[in-house]
Motif scaffolding. Sequence first.
Motif, mmCIF file in Angstrom:
data_model
loop_
_atom_site.group_PDB
_atom_site.id
_atom_site.type_symbol
_atom_site.label_atom_id
_atom_site.label_comp_id
_atom_site.label_asym_id
_atom_site.label_seq_id
_atom_site.Cartn_x
_atom_site.Cartn_y
_atom_site.Cartn_z
ATOM 1 N N VAL A 1 -1.328 -21.883 52.075
ATOM 2 C CA VAL A 1 -0.212 -21.960 50.959
ATOM 3 C C VAL A 1 0.995 -21.264 51.565
ATOM 4 O O VAL A 1 0.481 -19.972 50.855
ATOM 5 N N GLN A 2 1.817 -21.795 51.438
ATOM 6 C CA GLN A 2 3.090 -20.960 52.396
ATOM 7 C C GLN A 2 4.392 -21.577 50.886
ATOM 8 O O GLN A 2 4.517 -22.904 50.879
ATOM 9 N N LEU A 3 5.446 -20.241 50.103
ATOM 10 C CA LEU A 3 5.553 -21.023 49.590
ATOM 11 C C LEU A 3 7.331 -20.639 49.700
ATOM 12 O O LEU A 3 7.559 -19.602 50.281
ATOM 13 N N GLN A 4 8.258 -21.226 49.782
ATOM 14 C CA GLN A 4 9.961 -21.294 50.224
ATOM 15 C C GLN A 4 10.519 -21.252 48.826
ATOM 16 O O GLN A 4 10.368 -22.738 48.362
ATOM 17 N N ALA A 5 10.845 -20.075 48.171
ATOM 18 C CA ALA A 5 11.748 -20.521 47.063
ATOM 19 C C ALA A 5 13.559 -20.313 47.736
ATOM 20 O O ALA A 5 13.744 -19.545 48.472
ATOM 21 N N SER A 6 14.625 -21.024 46.872
ATOM 22 C CA SER A 6 15.614 -20.917 47.322
ATOM 23 C C SER A 6 16.361 -21.561 45.834
ATOM 24 O O SER A 6 15.778 -21.505 44.641
ATOM 25 N N GLY A 7 17.835 -21.193 46.337
ATOM 26 C CA GLY A 7 18.584 -21.963 45.068
ATOM 27 C C GLY A 7 19.576 -21.139 43.798
ATOM 28 O O GLY A 7 20.001 -20.921 42.956
ATOM 29 N N GLY A 8 18.552 -19.600 44.275
ATOM 30 C CA GLY A 8 19.452 -18.369 43.586
ATOM 31 C C GLY A 8 20.807 -18.549 44.000
ATOM 32 O O GLY A 8 22.065 -18.614 45.036
ATOM 33 N N GLY A 9 21.408 -16.762 43.344
ATOM 34 C CA GLY A 9 23.305 -16.787 43.196
ATOM 35 C C GLY A 9 23.469 -15.976 42.217
ATOM 36 O O GLY A 9 22.580 -15.964 40.873
ATOM 37 N N LEU A 10 24.867 -15.998 42.461
ATOM 38 C CA LEU A 10 25.597 -15.963 41.223
ATOM 39 C C LEU A 10 26.571 -16.593 40.559
ATOM 40 O O LEU A 10 26.975 -17.524 40.572
ATOM 41 N N VAL A 11 26.635 -16.015 39.070
ATOM 42 C CA VAL A 11 27.271 -17.494 38.435
ATOM 43 C C VAL A 11 27.249 -16.313 37.006
ATOM 44 O O VAL A 11 26.788 -15.662 36.817
ATOM 45 N N GLN A 12 28.490 -17.141 35.923
ATOM 46 C CA GLN A 12 28.689 -16.380 34.942
ATOM 47 C C GLN A 12 27.557 -16.961 33.883
ATOM 48 O O GLN A 12 27.077 -17.990 33.342
ATOM 49 N N THR A 13 28.025 -16.197 32.643
ATOM 50 C CA THR A 13 27.509 -16.005 31.291
ATOM 51 C C THR A 13 27.216 -17.628 30.774
ATOM 52 O O THR A 13 28.585 -17.776 30.976
ATOM 53 N N GLY A 14 26.171 -17.982 30.628
ATOM 54 C CA GLY A 14 26.409 -19.677 29.952
ATOM 55 C C GLY A 14 26.047 -20.767 31.322
ATOM 56 O O GLY A 14 25.967 -22.073 30.492
ATOM 57 N N GLY A 15 26.111 -20.455 33.199
ATOM 58 C CA GLY A 15 26.104 -21.203 33.604
ATOM 59 C C GLY A 15 25.097 -21.736 34.032
ATOM 60 O O GLY A 15 23.211 -21.069 33.537
ATOM 61 N N SER A 16 24.710 -22.328 34.978
ATOM 62 C CA SER A 16 23.189 -22.743 35.072
ATOM 63 C C SER A 16 22.791 -23.174 36.697
ATOM 64 O O SER A 16 24.065 -23.019 37.111
ATOM 65 N N LEU A 17 21.452 -22.973 36.552
ATOM 66 C CA LEU A 17 20.971 -22.598 38.327
ATOM 67 C C LEU A 17 20.399 -23.599 38.438
ATOM 68 O O LEU A 17 19.097 -23.241 37.297
ATOM 69 N N ARG A 18 19.552 -23.846 38.935
ATOM 70 C CA ARG A 18 18.452 -25.018 39.635
ATOM 71 C C ARG A 18 17.666 -24.277 40.348
ATOM 72 O O ARG A 18 18.061 -24.253 41.685
ATOM 73 N N LEU A 19 16.886 -23.599 40.948
ATOM 74 C CA LEU A 19 15.511 -22.837 41.808
ATOM 75 C C LEU A 19 15.016 -24.097 42.161
ATOM 76 O O LEU A 19 14.152 -24.986 40.958
ATOM 77 N N SER A 20 14.322 -23.761 43.588
ATOM 78 C CA SER A 20 13.331 -25.364 43.574
ATOM 79 C C SER A 20 12.651 -24.093 44.301
ATOM 80 O O SER A 20 12.613 -22.672 45.248
ATOM 81 N N CYS A 21 11.437 -24.529 44.679
ATOM 82 C CA CYS A 21 9.862 -23.952 45.763
ATOM 83 C C CYS A 21 9.252 -25.115 46.349
ATOM 84 O O CYS A 21 8.546 -26.034 45.740
ATOM 85 N N THR A 22 9.452 -25.143 47.506
ATOM 86 C CA THR A 22 8.477 -25.936 48.199
ATOM 87 C C THR A 22 7.153 -25.258 48.843
ATOM 88 O O THR A 22 7.403 -24.673 49.801
ATOM 89 N N ALA A 23 6.179 -26.015 48.778
ATOM 90 C CA ALA A 23 5.063 -25.688 49.612
ATOM 91 C C ALA A 23 4.664 -26.450 50.371
ATOM 92 O O ALA A 23 4.385 -27.979 50.731
ATOM 93 N N SER A 24 4.037 -25.782 51.545
ATOM 94 C CA SER A 24 3.899 -25.994 52.743
ATOM 95 C C SER A 24 2.236 -25.629 52.763
ATOM 96 O O SER A 24 1.542 -24.603 52.807
ATOM 97 N N GLY A 25 1.333 -26.196 53.815
ATOM 98 C CA GLY A 25 -0.140 -25.720 54.184
ATOM 99 C C GLY A 25 -0.915 -25.972 53.146
ATOM 100 O O GLY A 25 -2.528 -25.280 53.682
ATOM 101 N N GLY A 26 -0.811 -26.740 52.052
ATOM 102 C CA GLY A 26 -2.253 -26.760 51.415
ATOM 103 C C GLY A 26 -1.404 -27.840 50.184
ATOM 104 O O GLY A 26 -1.030 -28.778 50.793
ATOM 105 N N SER A 27 -2.986 -28.301 49.604
ATOM 106 C CA SER A 27 -3.011 -29.539 48.305
ATOM 107 C C SER A 27 -2.287 -29.086 47.658
ATOM 108 O O SER A 27 -2.615 -28.791 46.352
#
Length: 121
Positions: A1-27
Motif C-alpha cells: 500500500v502506498q500513501l500520498q499525503a497532501s494539503g499542508g501549508g502555512l496558516v495563521q493562528t486560528g486558521g484551518s487546513l484540510r489534509l488528504s491522504c490517498t492510498a493505492s495498491g491495496g484494499s
Amino acid sequence: VQLQASGGGLVQTGGSLRLSCTASGGSFSDYLMGWFRQAPGKEREFVKAISWNDNRYSADSVRGRFTISRDNAKNTVYLQMNSLNPEDTAVYYCAASRRKYYRRPLDYDYWGQGTQVTVSS
C-alpha cells in the motif's frame, strides 16, 4: 500500500487546513487509517484514527478542533484542522493499519511521506 499525503501549508493562528491522504495498491476499506504528527526534536505522536467501519479516535490535544473522515470510494482519508495554533506545527503523516490498535506508530504497517503544517502566531 502506498500513501500520498497532501494539503499542508502555512496558516495563521486560528486558521484551518484540510489534509488528504490517498492510498493505492491495496484494499483501502480494510484498513484502519491514522494521522500522526512530529514536531522538531519530538517523538511522533498520535492525532486521529478512523476504523474501517467509521469508529473514530482522537488525541486529547486536538479533540473538538480536528476531524477525521474517510471516503472509501476515493481511497482517501481526510484530516480537517480548525482553530490551529502554533503548537500544531509539525510534519503530519498518514498511516494504515490492519490491526485494531491505533495509538502507537508501531501499530501501523504503511506510512505516507508527510506534509508540513506551519502555524504562525
